[in-house]
Design an enzyme around this catalytic site. Structure first.
Site, short mmCIF file in Angstrom:
data_model
loop_
_atom_site.label_atom_id
_atom_site.label_comp_id
_atom_site.label_asym_id
_atom_site.label_seq_id
_atom_site.Cartn_x
_atom_site.Cartn_y
_atom_site.Cartn_z
N ALA A 37 0.87 -1.19 0.00
CA ALA A 37 0.00 0.00 0.00
C ALA A 37 0.90 1.23 0.00
CB ALA A 37 -0.89 -0.01 1.24
N LYS A 38 0.64 2.14 -0.91
CA LYS A 38 1.41 3.39 -0.90
C LYS A 38 0.66 4.34 0.04
CE LYS A 38 3.49 6.71 -4.13
NZ LYS A 38 4.82 6.78 -3.55
N ALA A 39 0.93 4.16 1.33
CA ALA A 39 0.20 4.88 2.36
C ALA A 39 1.08 5.97 2.96
CB ALA A 39 -0.23 3.91 3.46
#
Ligand SMILES: Cc1ncc(COP(=O)(O)O)c(C=O)c1O
Length: 313
Positions: free
Chosen positions: A155-157
Site C-alpha cells: 500500500a502506498k500509504a
C-alpha cells in the site's frame, strides 16, 4: 524545491482553486497518517504532453485504499478522467501529479468509521529528484523498511513515509543523496522512495515484493523494457554486499525515473560511471516517456497541454 502552485486542484469530483484545498487540523489523517496516495509524471512530447502509466497508478491507488478498507466513491475511469481534466485545466507540463485519498474531519478516535473519505488531485512542475551528476552517492540506512505484517508495503500509504523520512534524513545528514533500506532480515529492500536494480555479469536483479518493497510502476517498466531488450532478468532476494560488488546499480521510481548510483557507503560501483545496461534501459524509458520512441507498451495517456521544456531521450 518549494511547491510550484498551479491554479486548480481536483477535490471530490470538482476543480477548486489551489488556495481553497485546505484541511481542518482535527482531520483523522493529520493525527493517524490515514492516507493513500500516488505520484505520477506527465512528460512533454513533440506534440502536446502525455501522462506516464496513468491507469496503473490509479489502480494502485484503489488497491492501497482497499488494503486499508477505505471506500473511494470513484472508479478507475473517473479517477483517470479527473487527472486528465486537472492537467488540461492547469496547463502545466511537464509536471508531477499527486492524487491523495485521505480520512477527513469527523471523529478523533483511531477508528476511522466516522471520518469521511476525501479525494484530492494536484499537479505542479517538478524536476529531477535524485541529485548527483553522473550517478548518485548513496548509503545503506541504519533504519530497516517495515517488517511484513506491520505496515503493508504494497500500500502506498502516507504512514509508510515516516519510515522513508528516517531513511532519507539520515542519508542527507551524512552527505548522501539517498538511503537504501534493508528489510527486517537484512536483505536489500528499496530506497526511501525508489526501487533498486543491480547488474552483475550481464544479469539484471531486483528484490521481489516480499522483501518489503513497493510494487513500483517504474520497476515494472524497467522489467518490461529489460525483457524487451533481451536481457536476463531475475527477481530474487539480494544480500547487502551484492550491491558493493555489482557492476551497475540504479534506482527506479516516478520521481527518481531511472537514476544511476555511483557509490554505496563510499564504495565505488563498477567503474563509477553509469553502466551500459543502465544507459540502455534509461534510453528506452526516456525515449518512450518523451515521445521520441514508439509507445510500444501502451504506457502514455495524451493530454492537450503544450510542454514548456526541451525534450531529450
Ligand atoms: C518507497 C517507494 N518505493 C518505490 C517507489 C517507486 O514506485 P513508482 O515507480 O511507482 O513511482 C516509490 C515511489 O513511488 C516509493 O515511494
Amino acid at each position: 524545491m518549494p511547491i510550484q502552485a498551479t491554479s486548480k486542484i481536483w477535490h471530490n469530483g470538482k476543480l477548486i482553486p489551489w488556495e481553497q484545498a485546505t484541511l481542518h487540523v482535527m482531520s483523522h489523517v493529520v493525527h493517524y497518517g490515514s492516507s493513500v496516495f500516488e505520484g505520477i509524471r506527465c512528460y512533454g512530447q513533440p506534440q502536446g504532453s502525455a501522462i506516464f502509466r496513468l491507469p496503473e497508478h490509479m489502480q494502485r491507488l484503489l488497491d492501497s485504499a482497499k488494503i486499508y478498507r477505505m471506500e473511494l466513491p470513484y472508479d478507475l475511469e473517473e479517477l483517470c478522467a479527473g487527472v486528465v481534466d486537472l492537467v488540461e485545466a492547469n496547463g502545466v507540463a511537464p509536471c508531477y501529479i499527486r492524487p491523495i485519498a485521505l480520512r477527513g474531519y469527523g471523529e478523533i478516535g483511531v477508528s476511522p468509521k466516522g471520518s469521511p473519505m476525501e479525494v484530492y488531485i494536484a499537479n505542479f512542475a517538478w524536476g529531477k529528484y535524485i541529485s548527483g551528476h553522473g550517478g548518485a552517492d548513496v548509503c545503506i540506512s541504519s533504519w530497516n523498511r517495515m517488517a511484513p505484517n506491520t505496515l503493508p508495503s504494497l500500500a502506498k500509504a502516507g504512514a509508510n513515509y515516516m519510515n522513508s523520512q528516517l531513511i532519507h534524513m539520515e542519508a542527507e545528514i551524512n552527505g548522501y543523496s539517498e538511503g537504501i533500506g534493508l528489510d527486517v532480515n537484512g536483505l536489500v529492500s528499496e530506497g526511501s522512495g525508489e526501487n533498486v536494480f543491480v547488474v552483475r555479469n550481464g544479469v539484471l536483479y531486483t528484490p521481489p515484493l516480499a522483501n518489503s518493497a513497493l510494487s513500483g510502476i517504474t520497476r515494472d517498466s524497467v522489467l518490461t523494457i529489460a525483457r524487451h531488450l533481451g536481457l536476463s532478468v531475475t527477481e530474487q532476494a539480494l544480500p547487502r554486499e551484492l550491491l558493493y560488488i555489482a557492476d551497475e546499480v540504479f534506482f527506479s521510481g516516478t520521481a527518481a525515473e531511472v537514476s544511476p548510483i555511483r557509490s554505496i557507503d563510499r564504495i565505488v560501483i563498477g567503474d563509477g560511471k553509469p553502466g551500459e545496461i543502465t544507459k540502455k534501459i534509461a534510453d528506452e524509458f526516456f525515449g518512450i516517456a518523451n515521445g521520441l520512441k514508439p509507445d510500444r507498451f501502451g504506457w502514455l495517456t495524451p493530454v492537450k497541454v503544450n510542454a514548456s521544456e526541451h525534450l531529450s531521450a
